[in-house]
Design an enzyme around this catalytic site. Sequence first.
Site, PDB file in Angstrom:
ATOM      1  N   LYS A 104      40.541  78.189  14.315  1.00 17.43           N
ATOM      2  CA  LYS A 104      39.601  77.170  15.924  1.00 17.43           C
ATOM      3  C   LYS A 104      38.545  76.956  15.551  1.00 17.43           C
ATOM      4  O   LYS A 104      38.410  75.700  15.847  1.00 17.43           O
ATOM      5  CB  LYS A 104      41.130  78.027  16.722  1.00 17.43           C
ATOM      6  N   ASP A 144      44.843  75.592  24.557  1.00 17.86           N
ATOM      7  CA  ASP A 144      45.210  76.987  25.172  1.00 17.86           C
ATOM      8  C   ASP A 144      43.868  77.626  26.662  1.00 17.86           C
ATOM      9  O   ASP A 144      45.509  78.617  27.169  1.00 17.86           O
ATOM     10  CB  ASP A 144      44.397  77.739  23.966  1.00 17.86           C
TER      11      ASP A 144
HETATM   12  P1  NAP Z   1      41.056  85.552  16.363  1.00 19.21           P
HETATM   13  O1  NAP Z   1      40.237  84.777  16.924  1.00 19.21           O
HETATM   14  O2  NAP Z   1      41.527  86.293  15.096  1.00 19.21           O
HETATM   15  O3  NAP Z   1      40.900  87.208  16.953  1.00 19.21           O
HETATM   16  C1  NAP Z   1      42.106  88.351  17.347  1.00 19.21           C
HETATM   17  C2  NAP Z   1      41.298  89.855  18.332  1.00 19.21           C
HETATM   18  O4  NAP Z   1      41.949  90.763  18.092  1.00 19.21           O
HETATM   19  C3  NAP Z   1      39.677  89.841  18.243  1.00 19.21           C
HETATM   20  O5  NAP Z   1      39.328  90.299  19.513  1.00 19.21           O
HETATM   21  C4  NAP Z   1      40.223  91.050  16.991  1.00 19.21           C
HETATM   22  O6  NAP Z   1      39.004  92.069  17.541  1.00 19.21           O
HETATM   23  C5  NAP Z   1      42.011  91.770  18.085  1.00 19.21           C
HETATM   24  N1  NAP Z   1      41.727  92.622  17.460  1.00 19.21           N
HETATM   25  C6  NAP Z   1      42.723  92.718  15.887  1.00 19.21           C
HETATM   26  N2  NAP Z   1      43.108  93.474  15.832  1.00 19.21           N
HETATM   27  C7  NAP Z   1      42.842  94.723  15.702  1.00 19.21           C
HETATM   28  C8  NAP Z   1      42.893  95.765  16.512  1.00 19.21           C
HETATM   29  N3  NAP Z   1      43.523  96.862  15.429  1.00 19.21           N
HETATM   30  N4  NAP Z   1      42.381  96.578  17.353  1.00 19.21           N
HETATM   31  C9  NAP Z   1      42.366  95.614  18.197  1.00 19.21           C
HETATM   32  N5  NAP Z   1      41.891  95.071  18.183  1.00 19.21           N
HETATM   33  C10 NAP Z   1      42.048  93.820  17.544  1.00 19.21           C
HETATM   34  O7  NAP Z   1      42.744  85.788  16.743  1.00 19.21           O
HETATM   35  P2  NAP Z   1      43.224  84.257  18.513  1.00 19.21           P
HETATM   36  O8  NAP Z   1      43.141  83.336  17.784  1.00 19.21           O
HETATM   37  O9  NAP Z   1      42.283  84.480  19.701  1.00 19.21           O
HETATM   38  O10 NAP Z   1      43.873  85.488  19.208  1.00 19.21           O
HETATM   39  C11 NAP Z   1      44.941  86.715  18.927  1.00 19.21           C
HETATM   40  C12 NAP Z   1      46.268  86.526  19.628  1.00 19.21           C
HETATM   41  O11 NAP Z   1      46.499  85.513  20.640  1.00 19.21           O
HETATM   42  C13 NAP Z   1      47.056  86.510  18.845  1.00 19.21           C
HETATM   43  O12 NAP Z   1      48.068  87.939  18.600  1.00 19.21           O
HETATM   44  C14 NAP Z   1      47.831  85.018  18.737  1.00 19.21           C
HETATM   45  O13 NAP Z   1      48.945  84.814  19.166  1.00 19.21           O
HETATM   46  C15 NAP Z   1      47.974  85.011  20.252  1.00 19.21           C
HETATM   47  N6  NAP Z   1      47.404  84.042  20.742  1.00 19.21           N
HETATM   48  C16 NAP Z   1      49.065  83.326  21.977  1.00 19.21           C
HETATM   49  C17 NAP Z   1      48.358  81.985  21.929  1.00 19.21           C
HETATM   50  C18 NAP Z   1      49.749  81.216  23.161  1.00 19.21           C
HETATM   51  O14 NAP Z   1      50.013  80.753  23.102  1.00 19.21           O
HETATM   52  N7  NAP Z   1      50.716  82.648  23.698  1.00 19.21           N
HETATM   53  C19 NAP Z   1      48.193  81.086  21.640  1.00 19.21           C
HETATM   54  C20 NAP Z   1      46.751  81.419  20.918  1.00 19.21           C
HETATM   55  C21 NAP Z   1      46.622  82.809  20.492  1.00 19.21           C
HETATM   56  P3  NAP Z   1      37.614  91.576  16.746  1.00 19.21           P
HETATM   57  O15 NAP Z   1      37.169  91.046  16.909  1.00 19.21           O
HETATM   58  O16 NAP Z   1      37.017  93.858  16.662  1.00 19.21           O
HETATM   59  O17 NAP Z   1      38.113  92.087  15.204  1.00 19.21           O
END
Ligand code: NAP
Length: 519
Positions: free
Chosen positions: A303, A340
């Site tokens: 993104k 989003d």
């Molecule tokens: P991202 O940019 O990769 O960010 C991932 C986040 O999760 C970071 O804050 C990361 O922390 C944290 N994380 C990952 N593994 C972890 C762990 N084991 N323990 C603690 N923190 C952890 O991903 P994103 O795009 O933000 O997406 C995050 C979530 O939102 C996904 O599950 C996605 O499915 C969901 N989402 C949903 C929608 C929807 O329409 N419902 C839309 C977008 C995203 P660090 O910074 O410390 O690595």
Amino acid sequence: MTRLVASLLFDGPAATVAAGQAALTQGADLIEIRLDGWADSEAPVDPVVEGLPAERSIITCRSAAEGGGWPGDTQRRVARLIEAARQGAAYIDFEYADWRRSANIRQKVRLAAADQTPGRLILSSHHFMGRPGDPAKLLADMARERGLAAVKLAWRAEDIGDNLLAFDLVRGSAVPAVVLCMGEAGLMSRVLAGKVGAFATYCAPATGGETAPGQLTLADMLDRYRWRSIDQDTQVFGVVGCPVVHSASPPVFNACFERHHVNAVYLPLLVDPAEGVLQRFLAGCARRPWLHARGFSVTIPHKEEAARYVGERIDPLARQIGAVNTLVADGDSYRGYNTDCAGALDAIVEALGCEPNDLAGMDVAVLGAGGAARAVVAGLRRHGASVTLYNRRLDRARALAGEFGCRVGPWEQRSAAGKSGLLVNCTSVGLWPAVDESPLPPDALNAATVVFDTVYNPAETCLLRDARGAGCRTIDGLTMFVNQAAAQFEVWTGLQPDKGFLRRVAQTALGSAGASVRG
Ligand code: NAP
């Protein structure tokens, strides 16, 4: 017409006939009979000849060097193929590597191929380890042989860009061609084979029957990707991400295009995070106007890269968030949006039964500092909510908090988030397959807290289960997913889809395949 071929690699004639009849009934145009999988390599082929229509068969006996199971030597394999071919098959597929090896083999195969109907030979070349050195030359060399029905070249995709090369090769081939990229990244080459005028595409008769990595099932080709409705004018959409296999977007958007009678297909596009892969792919699509690539959803981890890629052509909200989840093709470039943010905000205000401005001063805790968190925090802060951020990597939380004016709490003290007015999980903790994980212990949750988990696969996450158990009101990620998907559909088509319909399709997709929705 591009033929949809179900490839049949079974352990004997009976199973081959049963699967072949089923595949033809289900809608395959041709069946590929793979003699090299038979347990008894000398078993008579008569049952197959009697049980399956010759005019709808390709016969082959794949060498081990090209991913086949033939146990014996080349001479015997050639003899076996010729015996079978003489009994009738519309096409004979033979490996170009062996064809080149000896004039004697060429003569035998050519005679067998010309035995009944001339021009039924397919020369093929399979590369399971990666792209051959010069695929264009290889295909052209094959195509120079006389009297061919088609040439077929398959290699394991090194990245998503290989699909574009495959399309160019099909379009530029002097004889009808099949060019397929193996592996998950090569899905595009299989589904869009008809759009670029390939001779055929290959699929598995059913799950578990795949004869090459990344091969889709016949049912997926016909139902999910609506193979029969894909033509040279079909518009192409997809989700670029890594991984994308869990995404509910392909079933949702394909169903939506069908419902609104839009000639379009939506594909899961595995785009490697390596430097430059996304940019090259987007630019490559834009350079090929005949591909009609109209737009892409963008997911983890692309993104922010997508936001940089579109440069000045970014919507102000997406610029503020610093992340683009929606790309719209515009001439030879793209415009970038973020749906989003509105998707999350709408989910919150709908659940709370309030207006966005009522969020002013609300005490909100956000877990995470990635792309989803940026979108959620931008929306909440825009309407004056008081946000505290908790993230595993503190520096990321601090940077995001600095941009949007939030407080930061250490990840180790995130239990405090369970006492806020609204808790939003924007980490990927709890996402399939780690469905039993939660970012918070159950005893940290207060009944007065509204808990929103942006994770939508599974729809009911461990955090939401715990929250309900603690008496909290909950908002699931599917609601946000549906909101942002509906907004994407509108940006791409100008049409407003029925959110209830989108939700039902997403639920079915997530439910029917368990959480392991296949892309
Ligand atoms: P991202 O940019 O990769 O960010 C991932 C986040 O999760 C970071 O804050 C990361 O922390 C944290 N994380 C990952 N593994 C972890 C762990 N084991 N323990 C603690 N923190 C952890 O991903 P994103 O795009 O933000 O997406 C995050 C979530 O939102 C996904 O599950 C996605 O499915 C969901 N989402 C949903 C929608 C929807 O329409 N419902 C839309 C977008 C995203 P660090 O910074 O410390 O690595």
